[in-house]
Design a protein around this motif. Structure first.
Motif, short mmCIF file in Angstrom:
data_model
loop_
_atom_site.label_atom_id
_atom_site.label_comp_id
_atom_site.label_asym_id
_atom_site.label_seq_id
_atom_site.Cartn_x
_atom_site.Cartn_y
_atom_site.Cartn_z
N ALA A 1 0.85 -1.20 0.00
CA ALA A 1 0.00 0.00 0.00
C ALA A 1 0.88 1.25 0.00
N ALA A 2 1.95 1.22 0.82
CA ALA A 2 2.85 2.38 0.88
C ALA A 2 3.57 2.59 -0.44
N ALA A 3 3.91 1.48 -1.12
CA ALA A 3 4.57 1.60 -2.42
C ALA A 3 3.62 2.24 -3.43
N ALA A 4 2.35 1.87 -3.38
CA ALA A 4 1.36 2.47 -4.29
C ALA A 4 1.26 3.98 -4.05
N LEU B 1 1.93 -4.84 -12.52
CA LEU B 1 2.56 -4.70 -11.20
C LEU B 1 2.00 -3.50 -10.45
N GLU B 2 1.84 -2.39 -11.16
CA GLU B 2 1.27 -1.19 -10.52
C GLU B 2 -0.16 -1.47 -10.05
N GLY B 3 -0.90 -2.20 -10.88
CA GLY B 3 -2.28 -2.56 -10.52
C GLY B 3 -2.33 -3.39 -9.25
N GLU B 4 -1.37 -4.32 -9.11
CA GLU B 4 -1.29 -5.14 -7.90
C GLU B 4 -1.10 -4.26 -6.66
N LEU B 5 -0.19 -3.29 -6.77
CA LEU B 5 0.10 -2.42 -5.63
C LEU B 5 -1.12 -1.56 -5.29
N LEU B 6 -1.75 -0.98 -6.31
CA LEU B 6 -2.90 -0.11 -6.05
C LEU B 6 -4.05 -0.91 -5.43
N LEU C 1 8.69 -9.08 1.89
CA LEU C 1 8.60 -7.89 1.02
C LEU C 1 7.67 -8.17 -0.15
N SER C 2 7.17 -7.09 -0.72
CA SER C 2 6.31 -7.20 -1.88
C SER C 2 7.18 -7.37 -3.13
N PRO C 3 6.99 -8.47 -3.88
CA PRO C 3 7.76 -8.63 -5.13
C PRO C 3 7.52 -7.46 -6.08
N ALA C 4 6.28 -6.97 -6.16
CA ALA C 4 5.97 -5.86 -7.07
C ALA C 4 6.70 -4.60 -6.65
N ALA C 5 6.74 -4.32 -5.34
CA ALA C 5 7.43 -3.12 -4.84
C ALA C 5 8.93 -3.23 -5.09
#
Ligand code: ADP
Ligand code: MG
Length: 323
Positions: free
Chosen positions: A161-164, A178-183, A238-242
């Motif tokens: 969430a913080a990465a988004a 990847l951005e969609g996953e974070l958002l 950790l988040s792989p996407a981040a």
């Protein structure tokens, strides 16, 4: 549209709810008591411009307003029962209301939550939800109860969430996968209610991560008697996407200090490690041991065996004192 029409059109779940004698439509809701159970009550308010921006989708806001409350219910080890919705709206925007209520009621149905009442007023957009849930008497999971030598666990992954937020993502942009996953993690958090219920018999203390791991773990340690913690940075889920979008260092600092993940952080005596592993398999959730509770000295995060540079320990509102 008056308040009655608005509530009937958008906030009626259209089915009989177990345990609700009188729901929406009277001066008050009437609920059956549950013998042998304690009532757990939580509440949270989302204010436009503070907790979300006006460009956030109505569906995301409806989901999140209930989800953050269900996350508190999860952290208490309770099962959710009912909700009250206090809605302040600048105008009766039917498209907004349709999307807001559909997402909120979809989440409510998924967790067996009966919307039993609320209030609707005109003013700057603000949503306040109160949720009630049940635990067997005396068995609520609290922030107190952690002891030195216990393992510290996290559900799921942290920092997404913080990465988004750091990437400034919103639903009006064209996003990569990847951005969609974070958002999605920021906009549609998944409350860990089922996990919380099982943790009643496994964990000694629990909290949901809304303000960041360091801040929220700090609350558990303080409530349990000024204890400390030793955390291994390499162990953090950790988040792989981040990691891919921001790099490992940034992903790590979001995992430590970023809020809005709504995962559970909990402590477990080491002799119950096997039971936690079994729970992880049966629940399909990743449950990661990130460190241990120590007798004191704050939270020390080590990386490669050496203490990690201190990071900001989470989000807090600062009030401007008058006078
Ligand atoms: P009162 O004037 O007695 O407070 P209201 O006119 O405010 O009653 O509300 C009528 C009924 O609609 C009540 O049962 C109340 O709980 C319910 N209600 C009002 N707003 C909401 C809302 N946003 N969501 C769910 N129920 C609501
Ligand atoms: Mg009213």
């Amino acid at each position: 549209m008056d308040e009655f029409e608005l509530v009937a059109q958008y906030f009626s779940q259209g089915r009989v709810q177990a345990g609700v004698r009188t729901g929406i439509g009277d001066d008050g809701a009437v609920l059956e008591g549950v013998p042998g159970q304690d009532l757990v009550v939580v509440t949270d308010t989302l204010v436009s411009g503070v907790h979300f921006a006006t460009e956030h989708s109505a569906g995301d806001i409806g989901h999140k307003a209930l989800a953050v409350n269900l996350s508190d219910i999860a952290a208490m080890g309770a099962s959710a029962g009912w909700a009250l919705l206090n809605l302040t709206l600048p105008r009766a925007d039917t498209v907004w209301l349709e999307n807001f209520s559909a997402a909120l009621l979809e989440l409510a149905d998924r967790f067996g939550v009966a919307l039993i009442g609320g209030d609707t007023t005109r003013g700057p957009l603000s949503i306040s939800v109160t949720v009630g849930g049940w635990v067997p008497s005396g068995q609520a999971l609290t922030r107190q109860g952690a002891s030195t030598g216990e393992d510290i666990y996290i559900s799921g992954t942290l920092g997404e969430a913080a990465a988004a937020l750091a990437l400034g993502l919103d639903c009006q942009q064209q996003l990569t996968l990847l951005e969609g996953e974070l958002l999605h993690r920021l906009a549609r958090p998944e409350p860990r209610v089922d996990l919380g219920i099982v943790l009643r018999t496994l964990a000694t203390a629990a909290i949901d991560i809304s303000d960041g791991l360091l801040a929220d773990l700090g609350h558990v340690l303080a409530a349990s008697g000024q204890l400390g913690a030793s955390i291994t940075a390499e162990a953090l889920p950790l988040s792989p996407a981040a990691c891919k979008l921001l790099g490992k260092e940034a992903a790590l600092s979001h995992a430590l200090a970023g809020g809005d993940d709504f995962e559970l952080c909990f402590t477990v005596p080491p002799e119950r490690r096997l039971a936690v592993a079994t729970l992880a398999r049966s629940s399909g959730l990743t449950l990661t041991c990130i460190g241990t509770v120590t007798p004191g000295g704050g939270v020390i995060v080590s990386q490669g065996g050496a203490p990690h540079v201190a990071v900001e320990s989470g989000y807090r509102h600062h009030w401007q004192a008058d006078g």
